[in-house]
Design an enzyme around this catalytic site. Structure first.
Site, PDB file in Angstrom:
ATOM      1  N   ASN A  10       0.866  -1.178   0.000  1.00 23.96           N
ATOM      2  CA  ASN A  10       0.000   0.000   0.000  1.00 23.96           C
ATOM      3  C   ASN A  10       0.904   1.229   0.000  1.00 23.96           C
ATOM      4  O   ASN A  10       1.480   1.569   1.031  1.00 23.96           O
ATOM      5  CB  ASN A  10      -0.891  -0.047   1.255  1.00 23.96           C
ATOM      6  CG  ASN A  10      -1.672   1.230   1.460  1.00 23.96           C
ATOM      7  OD1 ASN A  10      -1.794   2.056   0.554  1.00 23.96           O
ATOM      8  ND2 ASN A  10      -2.205   1.415   2.668  1.00 23.96           N
ATOM      9  N   TRP A  11       1.019   1.862  -1.141  1.00 21.37           N
ATOM     10  CA  TRP A  11       1.968   2.983  -1.264  1.00 21.37           C
ATOM     11  C   TRP A  11       1.437   4.267  -0.627  1.00 21.37           C
ATOM     12  O   TRP A  11       2.169   5.244  -0.509  1.00 21.37           O
ATOM     13  CB  TRP A  11       2.294   3.247  -2.737  1.00 21.37           C
ATOM     14  CG  TRP A  11       3.061   2.154  -3.396  1.00 21.37           C
ATOM     15  CD1 TRP A  11       3.487   0.977  -2.823  1.00 21.37           C
ATOM     16  CD2 TRP A  11       3.523   2.113  -4.751  1.00 21.37           C
ATOM     17  NE1 TRP A  11       4.175   0.222  -3.742  1.00 21.37           N
ATOM     18  CE2 TRP A  11       4.203   0.895  -4.935  1.00 21.37           C
ATOM     19  CE3 TRP A  11       3.419   2.990  -5.832  1.00 21.37           C
ATOM     20  CZ2 TRP A  11       4.787   0.536  -6.163  1.00 21.37           C
ATOM     21  CZ3 TRP A  11       3.989   2.632  -7.050  1.00 21.37           C
ATOM     22  CH2 TRP A  11       4.669   1.420  -7.207  1.00 21.37           C
ATOM     23  N   LYS A  12       0.177   4.308  -0.286  1.00 22.66           N
ATOM     24  CA  LYS A  12      -0.437   5.525   0.266  1.00 22.66           C
ATOM     25  C   LYS A  12      -0.140   6.703  -0.667  1.00 22.66           C
ATOM     26  O   LYS A  12      -0.062   6.506  -1.875  1.00 22.66           O
ATOM     27  CB  LYS A  12       0.046   5.758   1.699  1.00 22.66           C
ATOM     28  CG  LYS A  12      -0.081   4.498   2.552  1.00 22.66           C
ATOM     29  CD  LYS A  12       0.158   4.716   4.015  1.00 22.66           C
ATOM     30  CE  LYS A  12      -0.027   3.401   4.751  1.00 22.66           C
ATOM     31  NZ  LYS A  12       0.062   3.527   6.191  1.00 22.66           N
ATOM     32  N   HIS A 100      -9.455   1.521   4.844  1.00 29.73           N
ATOM     33  CA  HIS A 100      -8.183   1.695   5.556  1.00 29.73           C
ATOM     34  C   HIS A 100      -8.396   2.682   6.705  1.00 29.73           C
ATOM     35  O   HIS A 100      -9.165   3.640   6.572  1.00 29.73           O
ATOM     36  CB  HIS A 100      -7.111   2.199   4.578  1.00 29.73           C
ATOM     37  CG  HIS A 100      -5.743   2.162   5.188  1.00 29.73           C
ATOM     38  ND1 HIS A 100      -5.304   3.127   6.060  1.00 29.73           N
ATOM     39  CD2 HIS A 100      -4.754   1.250   5.091  1.00 29.73           C
ATOM     40  CE1 HIS A 100      -4.076   2.803   6.455  1.00 29.73           C
ATOM     41  NE2 HIS A 100      -3.715   1.669   5.886  1.00 29.73           N
ATOM     42  N   GLU A 102      -6.746   5.085   7.733  1.00 32.99           N
ATOM     43  CA  GLU A 102      -6.491   6.487   7.385  1.00 32.99           C
ATOM     44  C   GLU A 102      -7.702   7.094   6.672  1.00 32.99           C
ATOM     45  O   GLU A 102      -8.023   8.261   6.851  1.00 32.99           O
ATOM     46  CB  GLU A 102      -5.219   6.593   6.516  1.00 32.99           C
ATOM     47  CG  GLU A 102      -3.974   6.356   7.363  1.00 32.99           C
ATOM     48  CD  GLU A 102      -2.818   5.715   6.621  1.00 32.99           C
ATOM     49  OE1 GLU A 102      -2.807   5.723   5.375  1.00 32.99           O
ATOM     50  OE2 GLU A 102      -1.914   5.191   7.300  1.00 32.99           O
ATOM     51  N   GLU A 172      -5.439  -4.663  10.614  1.00 27.95           N
ATOM     52  CA  GLU A 172      -4.368  -3.697  10.830  1.00 27.95           C
ATOM     53  C   GLU A 172      -4.622  -2.909  12.118  1.00 27.95           C
ATOM     54  O   GLU A 172      -5.360  -1.900  12.100  1.00 27.95           O
ATOM     55  CB  GLU A 172      -4.305  -2.704   9.664  1.00 27.95           C
ATOM     56  CG  GLU A 172      -4.022  -3.344   8.323  1.00 27.95           C
ATOM     57  CD  GLU A 172      -3.455  -2.319   7.339  1.00 27.95           C
ATOM     58  OE1 GLU A 172      -2.367  -2.555   6.832  1.00 27.95           O
ATOM     59  OE2 GLU A 172      -4.102  -1.287   7.115  1.00 27.95           O
ATOM     60  N   GLY A 178       2.604   2.284  10.735  1.00 24.58           N
ATOM     61  CA  GLY A 178       3.586   3.362  10.575  1.00 24.58           C
ATOM     62  C   GLY A 178       4.337   3.716  11.842  1.00 24.58           C
ATOM     63  O   GLY A 178       5.004   4.751  11.902  1.00 24.58           O
ATOM     64  N   SER A 218       3.397  -2.121  10.280  1.00 22.51           N
ATOM     65  CA  SER A 218       4.855  -2.185  10.466  1.00 22.51           C
ATOM     66  C   SER A 218       5.473  -3.534  10.083  1.00 22.51           C
ATOM     67  O   SER A 218       6.424  -3.986  10.715  1.00 22.51           O
ATOM     68  CB  SER A 218       5.237  -1.796  11.903  1.00 22.51           C
ATOM     69  OG  SER A 218       4.859  -0.462  12.164  1.00 22.51           O
ATOM     70  N   GLY A 239       2.875  -1.085   4.291  1.00 26.49           N
ATOM     71  CA  GLY A 239       2.953   0.332   3.927  1.00 26.49           C
ATOM     72  C   GLY A 239       4.395   0.742   3.687  1.00 26.49           C
ATOM     73  O   GLY A 239       4.958   0.507   2.615  1.00 26.49           O
ATOM     74  N   GLY A 240       5.013   1.316   4.698  1.00 23.31           N
ATOM     75  CA  GLY A 240       6.367   1.879   4.573  1.00 23.31           C
ATOM     76  C   GLY A 240       7.377   0.950   3.921  1.00 23.31           C
ATOM     77  O   GLY A 240       8.153   1.371   3.044  1.00 23.31           O
TER      78      GLY A 240
HETATM   79  P1  PGA Z   1       2.875   0.326   7.619  1.00 21.77           P
HETATM   80  O1  PGA Z   1       1.428   0.587   6.982  1.00 21.77           O
HETATM   81  O2  PGA Z   1       3.394  -0.974   7.041  1.00 21.77           O
HETATM   82  O3  PGA Z   1       3.703   1.507   7.187  1.00 21.77           O
HETATM   83  O4  PGA Z   1       2.698   0.231   9.096  1.00 21.77           O
HETATM   84  C1  PGA Z   1       0.515  -0.471   6.773  1.00 21.77           C
HETATM   85  C2  PGA Z   1      -0.766   0.049   6.199  1.00 21.77           C
HETATM   86  O5  PGA Z   1      -1.193   1.150   6.590  1.00 21.77           O
HETATM   87  O6  PGA Z   1      -1.398  -0.600   5.350  1.00 21.77           O
END
Ligand code: PGA
Length: 260
Positions: A10-12, A100, A102, A172, A178, A218, A239-240
């Site tokens: 997930n590149w956001k 998600h 966010e 999640e 993050g 994470s 994500g990251g």
């Molecule tokens: P993260 O994000 O791996 O940076 O914790 C995961 C996500 O939000 O899907």
């Protein structure tokens, strides 16, 4: 039948079209020669503006699948700023992430909206990746299971058993996203088992056995093997650590070490 693992990035809100293209060409070189029988399903979710260009690189290769990070449930009309499921399908998306944390937090996405999106996605033959997760406050108050259960029940409301079995859920925990704090693998597996039980109650044994449930929060190359060793964790939403080819490929590699 064993469930095929999924490693999804997930590149956001990251990467220009140029950066997305460079990444995709790099990833393709690293993973597309791997035997498909052992390669997990690899999914990347760029921003909308990069989907077309990324699809031009991966179409036909069948080793990387494309996801959007959001969609709207109507197919056309006066909905300024929205993108329809069939439009995402047209540019190669076979997955769409919905719900998600966010989007729930910053864009006021409700359980009801997530359910409408899930139905529209499945009606177009695309696979939803439905996210759920608790806040730190909810966890500390002992509300994790009841909160997740209600998110899942709401997201899957009035969806057929067949469609539920094709869907993907991502657990999640919000406090793990993050932050560098991964959820303990045994605890993540416990919650994911509870989600599978919830699916069983809603849609029966077959759907519960078929649905793939990922862990996110994470995930890194150093954590994936332990996560994939758990009985009910079918993959990761990353994500990251999905933003460089090196670390994303490291996660794919770790998954194959355990599941191949
Ligand atoms: P993260 O994000 O791996 O940076 O914790 C995961 C996500 O939000 O899907």
């Amino acid at each position: 039948m064993p469930r095929k693992p999924i490693i999804a990035g997930n590149w956001k809100l990251n990467k220009t079209v140029k950066e997305a293209v460079e990444f995709t060409e790099g990833l393709k070189k690293v993973i597309c020669n791997i035997n498909r029988a052992i390669l997990p399903e690899v999914v990347i979710a760029p921003v909308f503006t990069s989907l077309y260009s990324v699809n031009e690189i991966i179409k036909g290769s069948n080793c990387i699948k494309l996801s959007a990070q959001n969609c709207y449930w109507e197919s056309s009309g006066a909905f300024t700023g929205e993108v329809a499921v069939d439009m995402l399908k047209e540019v190669g998306c076979s997955y769409i992430i919905i719900g998600h944390s966010e989007r729930r937090q910053y864009f006021c996405e409700s359980d009801e909206m997530i359910n409408k999106k899930a139905k529209a996605i499945l009606a177009s033959g695309v696979t939803p990746i439905i996210c759920c997760g608790e806040t730190l406050e909810q966890r500390e108050a002992g509300q994790t299971d009841s909160h997740i259960k209600s998110q899942i029940e709401a997201a899957l409301k009035d969806i057929s058993e067949e469609d539920i079995s094709k869907s993907v859920i991502a657990y999640e925990p919000i406090w793990a996203i993050g932050t560098g704090k991964t959820c303990d693998s045994v605890e993540a597996n416990r919650v994911i088992k509870m989600i599978r039980e919830t699916v069983k109650t809603i849609a029966g044994d077959n759907a519960a056995n078929a649905i793939r449930i990922l862990y996110g929060g994470s995930v890194k190359p150093s954590t994936i093997e332990e996560q994939m060793s758990q009985s009910d964790i079918d993959g990761a939403l990353v994500g990251g650590a999905s933003l460089t080819v090196e670390s994303f490929a490291g996660i794919i590699d770790g998954c194959m070490k355990v599941k191949a």
